[in-house]
Design a protein around this motif. Structure first.
Motif: not given
Length: 634
Positions: A250, A254, A279-280, A283, A350
């Motif tokens: 991660r 980033r 997990q994202d 967002q 992404t």
């Protein structure tokens, strides 16, 4: 007299307790702990005797002297506990009724929707309750039919007939003519009537659904993109442990606009990428996934990038030219730049592309990576790649900034124990410390200097998840846990040799070969049809009998696929569910063992696939005869 009655009750209670201790074993590997009913043959081995007299005596012992005593003893104890308020009515139910009745209650009477339920009940009339076999088919008490149990059964049947739609319940009555022998009395007619009844109900259901069906337009490209996202995320559905690795990846993603995850086959790259997406998901932003393994355009770098660009435009609800209209490399690059510029601070992008090594050449794969070296703001790209090609890694090191390449670290022993414990917890199971030490320790001792990979750990878990607390120990576990799963080569060899030994070398070879030579996997029906077109497979199957229609039995294929569940899985794609390899390491080994190692085998398999899908064999149906080869053998 009261003292005598108390002594008789104590004797009966001791008898029940003795039987419970013989027939049930406490298994603390399941959470919560359960008591397992042991196999009949483990207590009464004569039940499997070739001598029919000994077999009948053992059966009578079980059904007349064991089961009734256990039933009465447990029910008496449950009633006493319920009267004292120590056991709820719901908990009492499972001791008062049979497993079959529990299934009827849960599956029909308590189901939210029982419109699809089909009930076929068989009843035997004119049955002699003194016949030792009668206890297998009805409740017998003191040499007579248990009237209370029959009354309870009648009430249940009435409730079921009222609950299911009209015509969905049917009762078949049979009068045994030669004692209570199920083979002579009812089974053949019972099965035939069941099949006819179920088939008729199925036809009615299909006709009803066709009448109610609303025409819908399916956006195939959009659906295909969605399936790719779902498949990658499903890889992480049972992702546990490796928190430090996940956090490190991660951080790299980033800090770096483009990140390449490196690792050998089966190291968990796709699962890790899927876990990051999962997990994202809370967002804001757009997530686009492209799997080179399942995308039809993966082999060509240009077509792959054109498809990625089109996918990004669709994700941002934008339109434009189709991927097929992009001809030159310059056009594709320009189109990709336009797609990447759609990312904003409110809707960042992404992009995940997996299995990049499947692009046709090293130069092509490098050119794909180089296309993402100059990214606009709010775009992050994550690529996964096998690290088996040193020249490829060297080229990427020159094309990407320092830190963009992240090699997944090998699993440590602590990692393995943590992951296995996590998987067991998801399935409400555990292993004793000795069993866990035996399994994981054997894995590392078998691996030697090789790194242990997650897919090997998954095979280890499949082997150990059914262990009971009273069964396998550090001295009683399967021998191949340490030796056959430790190294990838030994694992592959052991897996397929075990399948061949159980199911026949020819069936395993052609089943694996067909899956290897198919482009995106095969549906179950397609696999059965294709196997039925290969005489060698049919000859191995029908050694003692020539069927009127030469077709591979469904059960034989189902048994094989059940035992191949660790290496062959179901994957959802356009048009249905397909069987394909769970890991490419298995596919590569199967190709070398069953396709490349046999002269002419690849041509034979590809020819069979071509005949089937071109409709040359009666629109996909297999040819009817077992040919001259079988006749010569006979």
């Amino acid at each position: 007299q009261q003292q005598q009655q108390e002594e008789q009750q104590n004797d009966a209670g001791n008898n029940v307790l003795t039987l419970l201790q013989v027939w049930y074993r406490r298994d603390s590997n399941l959470q919560p702990t359960v008591y397992r009913l042991v196999a009949i043959a483990s207590v009464l081995p004569a039940i499997l005797s070739p001598d029919p007299t000994r077999r009948a005596e053992a059966s009578a012992e079980f059904w007349t002297r064991v089961i009734p005593v256990l039933q009465r003893g447990l029910r008496t104890a449950v009633q006493a506990l319920h009267a004292r308020g120590q056991l709820s009515t719901e908990a009492c139910e499972k001791y008062q009724i049979s497993v079959t009745q529990q299934e009827v209650l849960d599956g029909i009477l308590r189901a939210e929707n029982n419109s699809s339920a089909i009930v076929v009940r068989r009843t035997l009339t004119k049955m002699d309750p003194s016949d030792p076999a009668a206890a297998q088919y009805t409740d017998v008490k003191g040499g007579q039919v248990d009237a209370a149990a029959q009354n309870q059964l009648h009430q249940l049947v009435t409730q079921v007939e009222q609950a299911v739609p009209a015509g969905h319940a049917r009762t078949l009555e049979f009068a045994p003519t030669q004692g209570v022998d199920p083979l002579l009395a009812s089974h053949a007619a019972h099965l035939r009537d069941c099949v006819e009844h179920i088939t008729q109900r199925l036809v009615d259901s299909l006709l009803t659904s066709l009448e109610q069906q609303t025409p819908a337009v399916l956006d195939l490209p959009t659906s295909s993109c969605l399936l790719q996202v779902l498949e990658v995320c499903s890889e992480s559905a049972r992702f546990v442990g490796r928190a430090a690795v996940l956090q490190a990846v991660r951080e790299v993603v980033r800090q770096q606009p483009v990140t390449v995850l490196l690792g050998p086959l089966g190291s968990g790259k796709k699962a890790l990428a899927g876990q990051l997406l999962v997990q994202d998901q809370a967002q804001p932003g757009v997530r686009v996934v492209r799997q080179a393994q399942s995308a039809h355009d993966a082999a060509d770098a240009g077509r792959l990038l054109a498809g990625v660009a089109q996918q990004i435009f669709r994700a941002y609800n934008n339109t434009g030219v189709t991927a097929e209209e992009l001809q030159s490399w310059a056009q594709i690059q320009e189109r990709l730049k336009q797609a990447l510029k759609l990312a904003t601070a409110e809707q960042p992008l992404t992009l995940v592309i997996t299995d990049l090594q499947l692009v046709r050449s090293v130069e092509g794969s490098v050119s794909v990576v180089q296309s993402f070296t100059a990214l606009p703001p709010h775009v992050r790209v994550l690529l996964t790649l096998d690290d088996s090609c040193d020249s490829f890694k060297l080229a990427l090191q020159h094309a990407l900034p320092a830190g963009a390449l992240y090699s997944l670290p090998a699993l440590t022993r602590t990692d393995c124990e943590e992951i296995v414990k996590g998987w067991l917890e998801l399935d409400h199971r555990r292993l004793s410390p000795e069993q866990l030490e035996f399994a994981v320790g054997g894995l590392f001792s078998g691996a030697g200097t090789d790194a242990v990979l997650p897919f090997q750990l998954q095979l280890l878990y499949q082997e150990t998840r059914e262990w009971t607390s009273y069964g396998q120990t550090i001295h009683g576990g399967p021998v191949h846990i340490g030796t056959a799963i430790g190294s990838v080569a030994a694992l592959n060899q052991h897996t397929f040799e075990a399948l061949e030994q159980k199911h026949g070398s020819t069936l395993v070879a052609f089943c694996a070969g067909l899956l290897v030579c198919s482009s995106k996997g095969l549906m179950l029906q397609e696999l059965e049809d294709l196997l039925s077109m290969i005489d060698d497979v049919l000859l191995e199957c029908f050694q003692w009998w020539t069927p009127p229609l030469a077709r591979m039995p469904t059960l034989s294929v189902a048994r094989l696929l059940h035992d191949m569940s660790a290496v062959v899985v179901e994957k959802h794609g356009m048009g249905g569910t397909f069987l394909n390899w769970s890991n490419r390491a298995f596919a590569e080994y199967a190709r070398s063992r069953y396709v490349q190692a046999v002269e002419g085998r690849e041509e034979q398999l590809c020819s069979t696939l071509a005949q089937y899908f071109s409709g040359a064999c009666a629109s996909g149906m297999p040819p009817p005869p077992l040919h001259r080869k079988q006749q010569q053998q006979q």
